[in-house]
Motif scaffolding. Structure first.
Motif, PDB file in Angstrom:
ATOM      1  N   ASP A   1       0.832  -1.214   0.000  1.00  0.00           N
ATOM      2  CA  ASP A   1       0.000   0.000   0.000  1.00  0.00           C
ATOM      3  C   ASP A   1       0.865   1.263   0.000  1.00  0.00           C
TER       4      ASP A   1
ATOM      5  N   PHE B   1      -0.076  -8.814   4.491  1.00  0.00           N
ATOM      6  CA  PHE B   1      -0.850  -7.713   3.886  1.00  0.00           C
ATOM      7  C   PHE B   1      -2.315  -8.120   3.736  1.00  0.00           C
ATOM      8  N   LYS B   2      -2.515  -9.349   3.264  1.00  0.00           N
ATOM      9  CA  LYS B   2      -3.857  -9.961   3.291  1.00  0.00           C
ATOM     10  C   LYS B   2      -3.677 -11.307   3.988  1.00  0.00           C
TER      11      LYS B   2
ATOM     12  N   MET C   1       4.583  -2.500  13.914  1.00  0.00           N
ATOM     13  CA  MET C   1       3.722  -2.109  15.030  1.00  0.00           C
ATOM     14  C   MET C   1       2.782  -0.958  14.660  1.00  0.00           C
ATOM     15  N   TYR C   2       2.861  -0.476  13.419  1.00  0.00           N
ATOM     16  CA  TYR C   2       1.869   0.483  12.933  1.00  0.00           C
ATOM     17  C   TYR C   2       0.701  -0.254  12.280  1.00  0.00           C
ATOM     18  N   LYS C   3       0.805  -1.575  12.256  1.00  0.00           N
ATOM     19  CA  LYS C   3      -0.275  -2.430  11.758  1.00  0.00           C
ATOM     20  C   LYS C   3      -0.709  -3.441  12.811  1.00  0.00           C
ATOM     21  N   THR C   4       0.105  -3.587  13.850  1.00  0.00           N
ATOM     22  CA  THR C   4      -0.158  -4.616  14.860  1.00  0.00           C
ATOM     23  C   THR C   4      -0.307  -3.985  16.235  1.00  0.00           C
ATOM     24  N   PRO C   5      -1.502  -4.001  16.804  1.00  0.00           N
ATOM     25  CA  PRO C   5      -1.624  -3.509  18.180  1.00  0.00           C
ATOM     26  C   PRO C   5      -0.784  -4.394  19.101  1.00  0.00           C
TER      27      PRO C   5
ATOM     28  N   ARG D   1      -1.193  -5.371  22.006  1.00  0.00           N
ATOM     29  CA  ARG D   1      -1.955  -6.390  22.765  1.00  0.00           C
ATOM     30  C   ARG D   1      -2.175  -7.667  21.942  1.00  0.00           C
TER      31      ARG D   1
ATOM     32  N   ASP E   1       8.127   4.570  12.681  1.00  0.00           N
ATOM     33  CA  ASP E   1       7.344   4.486  11.446  1.00  0.00           C
ATOM     34  C   ASP E   1       8.261   4.720  10.238  1.00  0.00           C
TER      35      ASP E   1
ATOM     36  N   ARG F   1       7.457   4.851   7.313  1.00  0.00           N
ATOM     37  CA  ARG F   1       6.761   5.506   6.200  1.00  0.00           C
ATOM     38  C   ARG F   1       6.348   6.934   6.525  1.00  0.00           C
TER      39      ARG F   1
ATOM     40  N   LEU G   1       6.999   2.173  25.245  1.00  0.00           N
ATOM     41  CA  LEU G   1       6.488   1.051  24.447  1.00  0.00           C
ATOM     42  C   LEU G   1       7.381  -0.177  24.575  1.00  0.00           C
TER      43      LEU G   1
END
Lengths: 372, 314
Positions: free
Chosen positions: B88, B176-177, B230-234, B236, B254, B256, B269
Motif C-alpha cells: 500500500d 498484507f492480506k 507495530m503500525y499495523k499490529t496492536p 496487545r 514508522d 513511512r 512502548l
C-alpha cells in the motif's frame, strides 16, 4: 447527457508543442497546431514567439487555448485545457494550501523520485484555486468543461503526517495512526477541497472531476475515501466525475456503492490486448467491469478505451470493440461514457491527437451499432 | 533488559547518488566514477548505523531498485516486466516474469549489489525477500513450485555471503492480506530450506500488515527472530502468544512517516512490550525499509533508534 457514449477527456496533456526554448521550432509548432486545430488568431502567437515578446502568462493562456481546441477539434464532448497551467497534480494544489512543508524526494520506482511534503499544521486555504483557470477556459470554448481537482484522500495519502499523528493520544500506534488519518483526510475535505469544488461549481463548471489515484491503495480505508468524496460534493451544483486509475477496483467494494458521483472513470486498456474482437479472451483489461456489474452500481462508468502509456495508436475499430465489450459486460449502455485510461501527459501531442481522433471515431462506430 | 536495534530494509539514496545514477545513465559519468560514489554513500550509511550503536549493520541496498531485482539477476528463466505497486505504498517494483518455474541460480549476487569489504569486522546483516512473497508477487505458471526454487536459490545466495550475522527474509505478502493455510505451509517449507543452508541468525519480518494475519502459524517457522510492523499490529495482539525461544522484533519507528517519534514514548512502548511478552531481550527498529522516506529523515530515524537502544536497554 442524452447522447449515447459521451466522450470525455480525463486530464492532463503534455506541454503544448510551442512551449520549447528553440524559437524557430516554437513558432513552427504554434503555426502547425494553430492551423490544424483552427485556433483563432494563432498568427498573433506566432508573431510574438518570433519577436520574443511572449510573456510567461501569455504562454500559459495560449497553451490553454490550444489544449481546449485540441480536444474540441478531436470531437470530444466534455473537455478541458489539458492542465496546461499546472505543474502536476500533487505539487500544484499545495502551492495554494498553508500547512505543508516539502521534506525531500522519495522514490516512486527505480531511480525516479517525486517531492513529498509533510503536513505540519492544520491545512488552510490560502486562496481558492483552479477558478481563474475555469473562467479563462469558459471564454474560449462553448463545450461543457470538466475541471480536474486532486481530491482530499490522495493529497493525504501522498503526504507525510507530522501534525495529526503527533497530536493523537495513547500508546497504541495502530489506533493513533487510524485516528490521525481520519482527521487529516476530513480536514483536507472540509477546509480545502470542498471550498474549491463549491467555488468551481458556483462559477459554472459543468463537471468537477475528483482525481483519486490513491483511492484503492489501502483497502481498509475505502470507506474513508468514499466519505471524503461524498462530503466534498455534497450539494454542489456541478455534475461529479471521479477518476481512479491503475488499481484494484475490487478493493473499493462495497463502500463505493455509496459514492455520490455521476460518473466514475477507470483504466482498462493498459491491461488489454490490441486484438480486435468482443470475446472475453480479447478483452482481459475489461474484466474489471464485472465487479461493477455484479454490484449494480448507481453511477455511470467511463472505461478507459485508450492506453495512455504507449505510442500505439488504437484503431477506431479497436476502440469500438472495447466499448461494445464494455456494454456487453455492464448491460446498460445509457450509463457508459468513452474516455482514456488516464491523462495523456506522457504522450507527444501528435500521438495523443491521433489517439483522440480514434477514440471519438470508435465511440461513434459503437453508437451506430446501437442506434442502427 | 537487552535491547537490540537495527534496520530491516533498504535505505534511501542520498541526492548526490540519485543525480550520479542519472548522469551515468545519460553517459555523462563513467562507471568508475559512479562506483566510487556508491562506495562513499554505502560507507556513510554503514558509519551512521555503527555510530548510532545499532547491533547489526548492513549496506543499505543503495543500488537495489527494488527488493527483487538483484535476485533476478542471479536466476535463469526470468525477465523483468512492468510496474506493480509495492503493497500500500506509492512505490512500484518491476514484476519478475518467470518463463518456467524450473528456476536455477546462475551466478552469485553481483558485486554492485553487496559490499562485504565495507562491512568487514562488523555484525553484518543481509535482507532478502522471503521466497513465497517473491513467488506470489511475480508471474509464473506455478507459484508454489517457483517458491521452492526461489527458496533454494536464496539459500545459496545467503550461504555465499561470508561472516553473515543475521539474514532477514522480508515477508509482507504473508500479512498484507490473510494468507490461506496452504500459502503459509508453502512459505514455512521455503523458510526451512533457507534455514538448512545458513548458519547465522535468521529473521522473518512482516511489514505492511498485522501480525494477526500470520499468527499463530508464524510461531512454527524455523527462525530465530520474528519481526512485526507495530503500525499495523496492536501490541496487545502479541500478548497471548508464547514465542518460546524466538526473539521478537518490534517495528516501532514508522518507516513511512517523517515525524521522528518521541524518545520517551518509544521507551515506554519497549518496556510495555517486554512486560507483555515476558521477554528479557527485545529487538527494535523501523516498521519497514526506510527507503520510503527522504534521505535526511531516514538519517534522523536511525539516530533516534540509537538513542532508544541506549535509553531502553540495560
Amino acid at each position: 447527457m442524452s447522447k449515447l457514449f459521451p466522450v470525455i477527456e480525463v486530464g492532463s496533456l503534455n506541454k503544448a508543442p510551442f512551449r520549447v526554448r528553440d524559437t524557430a521550432r516554437a513558432a513552427a509548432e504554434a503555426e502547425r497546431w494553430g492551423m490544424m486545430l483552427g485556433v483563432e488568431r494563432f498568427e498573433d502567437l506566432v508573431g510574438k514567439i518570433k519577436s520574443k515578446t511572449l510573456s510567461e502568462d501569455e504562454t500559459l493562456d495560449w497553451a490553454c487555448i490550444y489544449g481546449l481546441k485540441f480536444f474540441e477539434k478531436a470531437g470530444l464532448d466534455i473537455i478541458y485545457d489539458g492542465e496546461q497551467r499546472r505543474v502536476e497534480m500533487y505539487e500544484h494544489p499545495l502551492q495554494y494550501i498553508d500547512g505543508f512543508e516539502f521534506r525531500g524526494v522519495v522514490r516512486v520506482w527505480d531511480n525516479e523520485y517525486y517531492r513529498k511534503a509533510a503536513v505540519v499544521r492544520k491545512p488552510s486555504l490560502k486562496t481558492v484555486y483552479h477558478v481563474d483557470e475555469l473562467l479563462f477556459n469558459k471564454k474560449h470554448t462553448s463545450k461543457p468543461l470538466k475541471v480536474p481537482v486532486t481530491s482530499a484522500y490522495t493529497l493525504a495519502d501522498w503526504s507525510f503526517d507530522e501534525y495529526y499523528i503527533a497530536r493523537a493520544e495513547g500508546l497504541d500506534l495502530v489506533e493513533k495512526l487510524s485516528h490521525a488519518r481520519h482527521e487529516f483526510v476530513h480536514d483536507l475535505t472540509r477546509e480545502i477541497i470542498r471550498p474549491v469544488v463549491s467555488e468551481l461549481a458556483s462559477k459554472g463548471a459543468d463537471y468537477v472531476q475528483l482525481d483519486e489515484p490513491a483511492a484503492a491503495t489501502k483497502p481498509h480505508e475505502a470507506e474513508l475515501v468514499v466519505e471524503s468524496i461524498n462530503e466534498t460534493v455534497r450539494g454542489v451544483g456541478s455534475k461529479v466525475a471521479v477518476h481512479i486509475c491503475y488499481t484494484d477496483y475490487a478493493a473499493l467494494f462495497p463502500h463505493i456503492l455509496e459514492l455520490k458521483a455521476d460518473v466514475l472513470s477507470i483504466s482498462c486498456s493498459n491491461a488489454d490486448t490490441t486484438a480486435l474482437g468482443v470475446e472475453p479472451s480479447k478483452r482481459p483489461g475489461f474484466k474489471v467491469l464485472e465487479v461493477f456489474r455484479d454490484y449494480d452500481v448507481g453511477f455511470a462508468i467511463a472505461p478507459g478505451l485508450i492506453d495512455v502509456h504507449t505510442d500505439f495508436i488504437e484503431p477506431a475499430e479497436l476502440v469500438r470493440d472495447r466499448l461494445l465489450y464494455a456494454c456487453s459486460v455492464l448491460k446498460n449502455p445509457d450509463k457508459i461514457y468513452g474516455c482514456n485510461d488516464c491523462g495523456l501527459r506522457t504522450r507527444q501531442w501528435d500521438v495523443a491527437y491521433l489517439k483522440q481522433l480514434n477514440l471519438v471515431k470508435g465511440c461513434e462506430m459503437a453508437r451506430k451499432v446501437f442506434e442502427g | 533488559m537487552d535491547v537490540k536495534g537495527y534496520l530491516v530494509g533498504g535505505f534511501p539514496r542520498p541526492a548526490s547518488l540519485i543525480k550520479s545514477l542519472r548522469e551515468h545513465m545519460k553517459g555523462r559519468k563513467s562507471l568508475a566514477e559512479l562506483d566510487a560514489e556508491i562506495h562513499e554513500a554505502v560507507e556513510e550509511v554503514v558509519r551512521l548505523q555503527k555510530d548510532s550503536g545499532l547491533y547489526y549493520v548492513f549496506d543499505g541496498q543503495l543500488t537495489w531498485d527494488d527488493l527483487f531485482r538483484p535476485i533476478t539477476t542471479c536466476l535463469t528463466n526470468v525477465q523483468i516486466d512492468g510496474l506493480a505497486r509495492w503493497f500500500d505504498n506509492n512505490f512500484f517494483y518491476k514484476k519478475p516474469v518467470f518463463n518456467s518455474s524450473d528456476v536455477k541460480l546462475k551466478n552469485k549476487l553481483e558485486e554492485k549489489y553487496h559490499f562485504p569489504r565495507i562491512l568487514a569486522g562488523l555484525r553484518m546483516k543481509a535482507v532478502f525477500p522471503e521466497p513465497y512473497t517473491m513467488a506470489a508477487m511475480s508471474e509464473s505458471e506455478n507459484t508454489y513450485k517457483l517458491a521452492y526454487r526461489l527458496a533454494e536459490a536464496i539459500a545459496e545466495l545467503g550461504k555465499g555471503i561470508h561472516d553473515l550475522a543475521q539474514l532477514q527474509l522480508t515477508a509482507p505478502y504473508l500479512v498484507f492480506k490473510k494468507p490461506s493455510r496452504n500459502d503459509v505451509e508453502i512459505a514455512k517449507e521455503c523458510v526451512r530450506i533457507v534455514r538448512n543452508s545458513v548458519g547465522c541468525e535468521l529473521m522473518l519480518h512482516f511489514p505492511f500488515g498485522p501480525a494477526s494475519s500470520v499468527l499463530p502459524h508464524a510461531l512454527d517457522f524455523k527462525v530465530d527472530v520474528l519481526g512485526f510492523d507495530m503500525y499495523k499490529t496492536p501490541l496487545r495482539d502479541l500478548e497471548n502468544y508464547d514465542f518460546g525461544g524466538v526473539k521478537v522484533y518490534l517495528g516501532l519507528l514508522d518507516g513511512r512517516n517523517t515525524l521522528v517519534e518521541k524518545l520517551d514514548a518509544l521507551k515506554e512502548l519497549v518496556h510495555k512490550a517486554a512486560e507483555l511478552l515476558d521477554a528479557a531481550e527485545i529487538h527494535v527498529g523501523p516498521s519497514c525499509e526506510l527507503s520510503l522516506l527522504p534521505y535526511e529523515q531516514a538519517v534522523e530515524k536511525v539516530r533516534r533508534l540509537g538513542q532508544l537502544v541506549k535509553a531502553a536497554g540495560g
